[in-house]
Design a protein around this motif. Structure first.
Motif, PDB file in Angstrom:
ATOM      1  N   LYS A  18       0.844  -1.189   0.000  1.00  0.00           N
ATOM      2  CA  LYS A  18       0.000   0.000   0.000  1.00  0.00           C
ATOM      3  C   LYS A  18       0.880   1.240   0.000  1.00  0.00           C
ATOM      4  CE  LYS A  18      -4.157   1.869   2.111  1.00  0.00           C
ATOM      5  NZ  LYS A  18      -5.199   1.679   3.160  1.00  0.00           N
ATOM      6  N   VAL A  19       0.419   2.284  -0.700  1.00  0.00           N
ATOM      7  CA  VAL A  19       1.187   3.521  -0.818  1.00  0.00           C
ATOM      8  C   VAL A  19       0.605   4.586   0.100  1.00  0.00           C
ATOM      9  CG1 VAL A  19       1.859   5.388  -2.382  1.00  0.00           C
ATOM     10  CG2 VAL A  19       1.875   3.014  -3.188  1.00  0.00           C
ATOM     11  N   ASN A  20       1.482   5.276   0.818  1.00  0.00           N
ATOM     12  CA  ASN A  20       1.078   6.422   1.623  1.00  0.00           C
ATOM     13  C   ASN A  20       0.878   7.596   0.671  1.00  0.00           C
ATOM     14  OD1 ASN A  20       1.132   8.865   3.146  1.00  0.00           O
ATOM     15  ND2 ASN A  20       2.288   7.886   4.781  1.00  0.00           N
ATOM     16  N   PRO A  21      -0.347   8.122   0.542  1.00  0.00           N
ATOM     17  CA  PRO A  21      -0.589   9.184  -0.437  1.00  0.00           C
ATOM     18  C   PRO A  21       0.161  10.476  -0.150  1.00  0.00           C
ATOM     19  CG  PRO A  21      -2.490   8.908   0.997  1.00  0.00           C
ATOM     20  CD  PRO A  21      -1.570   7.763   1.271  1.00  0.00           C
ATOM     21  N   PHE A  22       0.530  10.691   1.101  1.00  0.00           N
ATOM     22  CA  PHE A  22       1.196  11.936   1.465  1.00  0.00           C
ATOM     23  C   PHE A  22       2.699  11.903   1.206  1.00  0.00           C
ATOM     24  CE2 PHE A  22      -2.756  12.141   3.761  1.00  0.00           C
ATOM     25  CZ  PHE A  22      -3.122  13.468   3.657  1.00  0.00           C
ATOM     26  N   THR A  23       3.266  10.709   1.160  1.00  0.00           N
ATOM     27  CA  THR A  23       4.707  10.588   0.916  1.00  0.00           C
ATOM     28  C   THR A  23       5.022   9.929  -0.418  1.00  0.00           C
ATOM     29  OG1 THR A  23       4.870   8.405   1.973  1.00  0.00           O
ATOM     30  CG2 THR A  23       5.099  10.357   3.404  1.00  0.00           C
ATOM     31  N   GLY A  24       4.059   9.209  -0.979  1.00  0.00           N
ATOM     32  CA  GLY A  24       4.282   8.485  -2.219  1.00  0.00           C
ATOM     33  C   GLY A  24       5.097   7.220  -2.052  1.00  0.00           C
ATOM     34  N   LYS A  25       5.382   6.850  -0.813  1.00  0.00           N
ATOM     35  CA  LYS A  25       6.215   5.684  -0.545  1.00  0.00           C
ATOM     36  C   LYS A  25       5.360   4.465  -0.185  1.00  0.00           C
ATOM     37  CE  LYS A  25      10.075   8.462   1.234  1.00  0.00           C
ATOM     38  NZ  LYS A  25      10.935   8.731   2.424  1.00  0.00           N
ATOM     39  N   LYS A  26       5.871   3.287  -0.560  1.00  0.00           N
ATOM     40  CA  LYS A  26       5.214   2.054  -0.152  1.00  0.00           C
ATOM     41  C   LYS A  26       5.435   1.842   1.342  1.00  0.00           C
ATOM     42  CE  LYS A  26       5.438  -0.410  -4.554  1.00  0.00           C
ATOM     43  NZ  LYS A  26       5.874  -1.644  -5.247  1.00  0.00           N
ATOM     44  N   VAL A  27       4.419   1.308   2.004  1.00  0.00           N
ATOM     45  CA  VAL A  27       4.499   1.118   3.449  1.00  0.00           C
ATOM     46  C   VAL A  27       4.241  -0.337   3.814  1.00  0.00           C
ATOM     47  CG1 VAL A  27       3.823   3.489   3.967  1.00  0.00           C
ATOM     48  CG2 VAL A  27       2.053   1.738   3.753  1.00  0.00           C
ATOM     49  N   LEU A  28       4.727  -0.700   4.983  1.00  0.00           N
ATOM     50  CA  LEU A  28       4.531  -2.055   5.501  1.00  0.00           C
ATOM     51  C   LEU A  28       3.110  -2.173   6.040  1.00  0.00           C
ATOM     52  CD1 LEU A  28       5.804  -4.803   6.378  1.00  0.00           C
ATOM     53  CD2 LEU A  28       6.283  -3.701   8.583  1.00  0.00           C
TER      54      LEU A  28
END
Length: 269
Positions: A18-28
């Motif tokens: 899943k991607v954090n919309p605020f950072t654009g990074k994939k998260v655990l």
């Protein structure tokens, strides 16, 4: 057993995309909303039945008012950045609970509690907006599900070590070292990163909601004064130190105001 653990680890790694919309990074995060939200909502409802909820007071109404403004601002940001519908499963709720603890918290899916004990620190509607923005940010970034995911991997690592190490004495040493190392070296920094992320996201959405982001550093100065300057060393804490937060929030305030201007917000309460 080893093969099973390997398969499980690979599956979790693939699922955690899943991607954090605020950072654009994939998260655990391998816990979908459909799995975690119903449990969260039920636990929240149970908590409210077991505690004294403050209703129909100016403070309680303010908590709801600020919460609605902050969550609306978050939805505006998400929709304008390609994440329309991101909050479709969320059920925002904001309650004030009679408790002297200086705290507020948010459960997955948008269930928020403020304790009356934090109101002398927030002091004003702007102060409440600082805390509310931070708590709403935790919900937006799925920090609860991420902590659960990290905890599961931590347990998986412990099980794997105990399976591989056959010697009992060596296994005991491993368990002790792994417990300390995975907590201080992984889980605590992971938690601190969430708090820092929630500070930054919260600052942004409180500004979009029309609240002056410079209030955030002032609130944490009051938090520091309330603690008497005493705190757990940062590397042993789930949260950044007060001084770290004050410095960060001071630095980020201008960028939050600039982001708000993209939404037509040029003056702040």
């Amino acid at each position: 057993m080893k093969k099973t653990l390997l398969i499980l680890a690979v599956f979790m790694g693939v699922a955690a995309c899943k991607v954090n919309p605020f950072t654009g990074k994939k998260v655990l995060n391998f816990y979908p909303n459909s799995q975690i939200f119903p449990t969260s909502f039920a636990q929240y409802d149970q908590f409210l039945t077991e505690n004294k909820v403050v209703e129909n007071t100016s403070e309680a109404r303010m908590i709801t008012k600020v919460g609605q403004r902050i969550s609306t601002a978050a939805e505006r940001w998400l929709s304008s950045n390609g994440y329309a519908g991101y909050l479709s499963d969320y059920k925002w709720e904001y309650n004030l609970v009679d408790d002297e603890t200086v705290n507020a918290w948010c459960m997955p899916g948008g269930k928020i509690v403020f304790y009356t004990g934090i109101l002398p620190i927030t002091q004003t509607e702007r102060g409440i907006a600082v805390v509310m923005g931070h708590e709403v940010a935790h919900a937006l970034a799925d920090h609860g599900a991420q902590r659960m995911s990290a905890g599961t991997l931590q347990q998986l690592g412990a099980v794997a070590g105990n399976v591989v190490i056959q010697d009992e004495q060596k296994r005991n040493v491993f368990n002790q070292a792994y417990g300390i190392g995975s907590s201080v070296g992984v889980m605590l920094p992971f938690s601190r990163s969430h708090e820092t992320e929630a500070d930054r996201i919260g600052l942004q959405i409180m500004a979009i909601a029309g609240y002056d982001p410079s209030e955030a550093a002032e609130l944490w100065k009051r938090m520091k004064a309330n603690s008497g300057g005493q705190s757990t060393p940062e590397f042993l804490s789930t949260h950044p130190s007060n001084d770290t937060r004050i410095a960060n929030l001071t630095e980020w305030a201008a960028a939050a105001r600039e982001e708000a201007r993209k939404f037509g917000v040029t003056s702040f309460e």
